[in-house]
Design a protein around this motif. Structure first.
Motif, PDB file in Angstrom:
ATOM      1  N   GLN A 138       0.824  -1.219   0.000  1.00  0.00           N
ATOM      2  CA  GLN A 138       0.000   0.000   0.000  1.00  0.00           C
ATOM      3  C   GLN A 138       0.856   1.266   0.000  1.00  0.00           C
ATOM      4  N   GLY A 139       2.151   1.086  -0.223  1.00  0.00           N
ATOM      5  CA  GLY A 139       3.032   2.242  -0.344  1.00  0.00           C
ATOM      6  C   GLY A 139       3.494   2.834   0.970  1.00  0.00           C
ATOM      7  N   LEU A 140       3.294   2.109   2.079  1.00  0.00           N
ATOM      8  CA  LEU A 140       3.745   2.602   3.376  1.00  0.00           C
ATOM      9  C   LEU A 140       5.048   1.911   3.783  1.00  0.00           C
ATOM     10  N   ALA A 141       5.890   2.660   4.451  1.00  0.00           N
ATOM     11  CA  ALA A 141       7.121   2.080   4.996  1.00  0.00           C
ATOM     12  C   ALA A 141       6.807   1.383   6.309  1.00  0.00           C
ATOM     13  N   CYS A 142       7.582   0.339   6.615  1.00  0.00           N
ATOM     14  CA  CYS A 142       7.395  -0.332   7.905  1.00  0.00           C
ATOM     15  C   CYS A 142       8.751  -0.542   8.572  1.00  0.00           C
ATOM     16  N   ALA A 143       8.712  -0.634   9.890  1.00  0.00           N
ATOM     17  CA  ALA A 143       9.885  -0.947  10.688  1.00  0.00           C
ATOM     18  C   ALA A 143       9.543  -2.141  11.560  1.00  0.00           C
ATOM     19  N   LEU A 144      10.505  -3.028  11.754  1.00  0.00           N
ATOM     20  CA  LEU A 144      10.274  -4.260  12.501  1.00  0.00           C
ATOM     21  C   LEU A 144      10.855  -4.148  13.901  1.00  0.00           C
ATOM     22  N   ILE A 145       9.995  -4.289  14.906  1.00  0.00           N
ATOM     23  CA  ILE A 145      10.467  -4.449  16.280  1.00  0.00           C
ATOM     24  C   ILE A 145      10.568  -5.951  16.473  1.00  0.00           C
ATOM     25  N   GLY A 146      11.693  -6.481  16.083  1.00  0.00           N
ATOM     26  CA  GLY A 146      11.904  -7.903  15.892  1.00  0.00           C
ATOM     27  C   GLY A 146      12.615  -8.077  14.568  1.00  0.00           C
ATOM     28  N   ARG A 147      12.522  -9.268  13.990  1.00  0.00           N
ATOM     29  CA  ARG A 147      13.263  -9.516  12.751  1.00  0.00           C
ATOM     30  C   ARG A 147      12.649 -10.694  12.028  1.00  0.00           C
ATOM     31  N   SER A 148      12.426 -10.524  10.733  1.00  0.00           N
ATOM     32  CA  SER A 148      11.971 -11.639   9.904  1.00  0.00           C
ATOM     33  C   SER A 148      13.190 -12.468   9.494  1.00  0.00           C
ATOM     34  N   ALA A 149      12.962 -13.561   8.775  1.00  0.00           N
ATOM     35  CA  ALA A 149      14.078 -14.410   8.352  1.00  0.00           C
ATOM     36  C   ALA A 149      15.013 -13.642   7.418  1.00  0.00           C
ATOM     37  N   ASP A 150      14.441 -12.769   6.589  1.00  0.00           N
ATOM     38  CA  ASP A 150      15.238 -11.969   5.661  1.00  0.00           C
ATOM     39  C   ASP A 150      14.715 -10.534   5.675  1.00  0.00           C
ATOM     40  N   PRO A 151      15.179  -9.721   6.630  1.00  0.00           N
ATOM     41  CA  PRO A 151      14.668  -8.351   6.713  1.00  0.00           C
ATOM     42  C   PRO A 151      15.164  -7.438   5.602  1.00  0.00           C
ATOM     43  N   ALA A 152      16.138  -7.899   4.824  1.00  0.00           N
ATOM     44  CA  ALA A 152      16.694  -7.128   3.691  1.00  0.00           C
ATOM     45  C   ALA A 152      17.142  -5.753   4.185  1.00  0.00           C
ATOM     46  N   ASP A 153      16.745  -4.695   3.458  1.00  0.00           N
ATOM     47  CA  ASP A 153      17.209  -3.356   3.837  1.00  0.00           C
ATOM     48  C   ASP A 153      16.162  -2.585   4.627  1.00  0.00           C
ATOM     49  N   ARG A 154      15.238  -3.294   5.242  1.00  0.00           N
ATOM     50  CA  ARG A 154      14.225  -2.632   6.069  1.00  0.00           C
ATOM     51  C   ARG A 154      14.814  -2.234   7.426  1.00  0.00           C
ATOM     52  N   VAL A 155      14.100  -1.350   8.099  1.00  0.00           N
ATOM     53  CA  VAL A 155      14.449  -1.002   9.474  1.00  0.00           C
ATOM     54  C   VAL A 155      14.066  -2.178  10.374  1.00  0.00           C
ATOM     55  N   TRP A 156      14.993  -2.659  11.171  1.00  0.00           N
ATOM     56  CA  TRP A 156      14.652  -3.678  12.169  1.00  0.00           C
ATOM     57  C   TRP A 156      15.522  -3.521  13.404  1.00  0.00           C
ATOM     58  N   VAL A 157      14.897  -3.757  14.553  1.00  0.00           N
ATOM     59  CA  VAL A 157      15.582  -3.690  15.842  1.00  0.00           C
ATOM     60  C   VAL A 157      15.133  -4.899  16.649  1.00  0.00           C
ATOM     61  N   ASP A 158      16.046  -5.810  16.918  1.00  0.00           N
ATOM     62  CA  ASP A 158      15.689  -7.057  17.588  1.00  0.00           C
ATOM     63  C   ASP A 158      16.514  -7.206  18.861  1.00  0.00           C
ATOM     64  N   ILE A 159      16.148  -8.184  19.663  1.00  0.00           N
ATOM     65  CA  ILE A 159      16.943  -8.602  20.816  1.00  0.00           C
ATOM     66  C   ILE A 159      17.856  -9.739  20.368  1.00  0.00           C
ATOM     67  N   ASP A 160      19.070  -9.746  20.848  1.00  0.00           N
ATOM     68  CA  ASP A 160      20.012 -10.795  20.484  1.00  0.00           C
ATOM     69  C   ASP A 160      19.709 -12.038  21.331  1.00  0.00           C
ATOM     70  N   PHE A 161      18.744 -12.833  20.873  1.00  0.00           N
ATOM     71  CA  PHE A 161      18.338 -14.021  21.626  1.00  0.00           C
ATOM     72  C   PHE A 161      19.431 -15.090  21.616  1.00  0.00           C
ATOM     73  N   GLU A 162      20.183 -15.152  20.539  1.00  0.00           N
ATOM     74  CA  GLU A 162      21.262 -16.147  20.472  1.00  0.00           C
ATOM     75  C   GLU A 162      22.274 -15.913  21.597  1.00  0.00           C
ATOM     76  N   GLU A 163      22.724 -14.678  21.736  1.00  0.00           N
ATOM     77  CA  GLU A 163      23.685 -14.365  22.792  1.00  0.00           C
ATOM     78  C   GLU A 163      23.044 -14.526  24.173  1.00  0.00           C
ATOM     79  N   SER A 164      21.777 -14.114  24.306  1.00  0.00           N
ATOM     80  CA  SER A 164      21.106 -14.168  25.614  1.00  0.00           C
ATOM     81  C   SER A 164      21.016 -15.600  26.145  1.00  0.00           C
ATOM     82  N   LEU A 165      20.647 -16.540  25.282  1.00  0.00           N
ATOM     83  CA  LEU A 165      20.550 -17.938  25.732  1.00  0.00           C
ATOM     84  C   LEU A 165      21.921 -18.513  26.041  1.00  0.00           C
TER      85      LEU A 165
END
Length: 341
Positions: A138-165
């Motif tokens: 629909q022509g809107l930009a989105c930002a991810l609070i989290g991360r998809s499998a391939d976020p590409a060049d989108r805005v994303w901010v996730d928690i480092d769960f790998e390091e945390s565990l």
């Protein structure tokens, strides 16, 4: 309520000068701008948001797509939302809630088509999240609070769960624990490919395997009753357990109930470590909880800042995994009882 004309009269300028000061469409001298801003402050002038939207073709609204149905907005997630709200308001935007889960992309598509927001923040992101396409189509930009499998060049901010565990398992293993369980989010979240659940489970299994330890994990719905039932089942099937890692904020309180019912003293008989939670939750636990502290408001703030960069025509900032910090309190300690392998 003061009008633009009232501001113009008090500042001794034309109505168009007030408009140019507000919109930035034409240059206004520093002295004139100062007089206009002083008049607005004196009159407590608030610009009509509808008029502003019509003039700029912007709504100055950001939407937060969050699946409120069946998911509790606990203290930890509330901190993320708080950070997003603060960052939006600092930039003269408002944040509104769109209660849409990853299983409802068509609902989100309809909302995005209405153009009532300039951009969308997606929470509770799945690895393959159809909401991303619904918004962008629909022509809107989105930002991810989290991360998809391939976020590409989108805005994303996730928690480092790998390091945390890894940090959680290492903390317990270093104190002699070899039988460490993991209480995750629900099976429905895992089936839906909910990013944090999938990544955390994988990281836990890898950290245990690297130490030659056998992983024991269970999915658990996000409520205290489910936490109690899941923990009771774990103890019945694996009485040798001496530690449990919990990435499920509300289930933590059920974990405490089950341990009391089983006569397991914390931390003498059982160590408990929470993952990606807030200090408020730690303080609410039976004993001050050892936990990996979530980045909290910073995650929401960074996502909003990134989205505003894109809305301003600038490249999306690089995605970032924010670390959780280990807070050792009263629920973890060395093994003090013999276990049966």
């Amino acid at each position: 309520m003061a009008t633009m004309q009232d501001v113009a009269d008090l500042a001794h300028v034309s109505l168009s000068t007030v408009s140019y000061t507000l919109t930035g469409k034409r240059p206004v001298s520093a002295a004139t701008r100062a007089r206009v801003e002083q008049a607005m402050a004196q009159l407590d002038f608030r610009r009509d948001p509808v008029a502003r939207a019509l003039a700029s073709r912007r709504t100055h609204v950001l939407a937060l797509a969050y699946p409120v149905y069946g998911v509790s907005l606990g203290a930890t997630l509330n901190e993320i939302v708080q950070g997003a709200v603060e960052a939006a308001r600092e930039a003269d935007y408002e944040l509104v809630l769109w209660p849409v889960s990853s299983s409802e992309p068509e609902v989100l598509r309809e909302l995005a088509a209405g153009r009532t927001a300039d951009g969308v923040l997606l929470m509770e992101v799945a690895l393959d999240d159809p909401r991303i396409e619904a918004v962008e189509s629909q022509g809107l930009a989105c930002a991810l609070i989290g991360r998809s499998a391939d976020p590409a060049d989108r805005v994303w901010v996730d928690i480092d769960f790998e390091e945390s565990l890894e940090v959680a398992v290492d903390h317990l293993a270093s104190q002699g624990h070899t039988h460490i369980a993991f209480v995750n989010r629900s099976q429905a979240d895992l089936d839906a490919g909910y990013g944090p659940s999938v990544r955390a489970l994988r990281a836990y299994e890898e950290s245990m395997a690297q130490r030659g330890l056998t992983p024991v994990s269970t999915p658990c719905d996000v409520n205290p009753g489910a936490g109690r039932r899941a923990t009771s089942a774990l103890l019945a099937e694996h009485p040798e357990l001496t530690a449990v890692i919990v990435m499920n904020e509300l289930a933590l309180f059920g974990v405490a109930s089950a341990l009391r019912e089983a006569g397991r003293s914390v931390p003498r008989d059982m160590s408990v470590v929470g993952i990606a939670i807030s200090g408020e939750i730690s303080d609410m636990y039976d004993h001050p909880l050892t936990y990996l502290a979530a980045p909290g408001p910073d995650q929401g703030r960074r996502a909003v800042h990134g989205l505003l960069e894109v809305l301003g025509g600038r490249p999306a900032p690089a995605g970032v995994n924010l670390p959780c910090t280990l807070q050792v309190r009263e629920t973890s300690g060395p093994v003090t009882r013999l276990t049966t392998p």
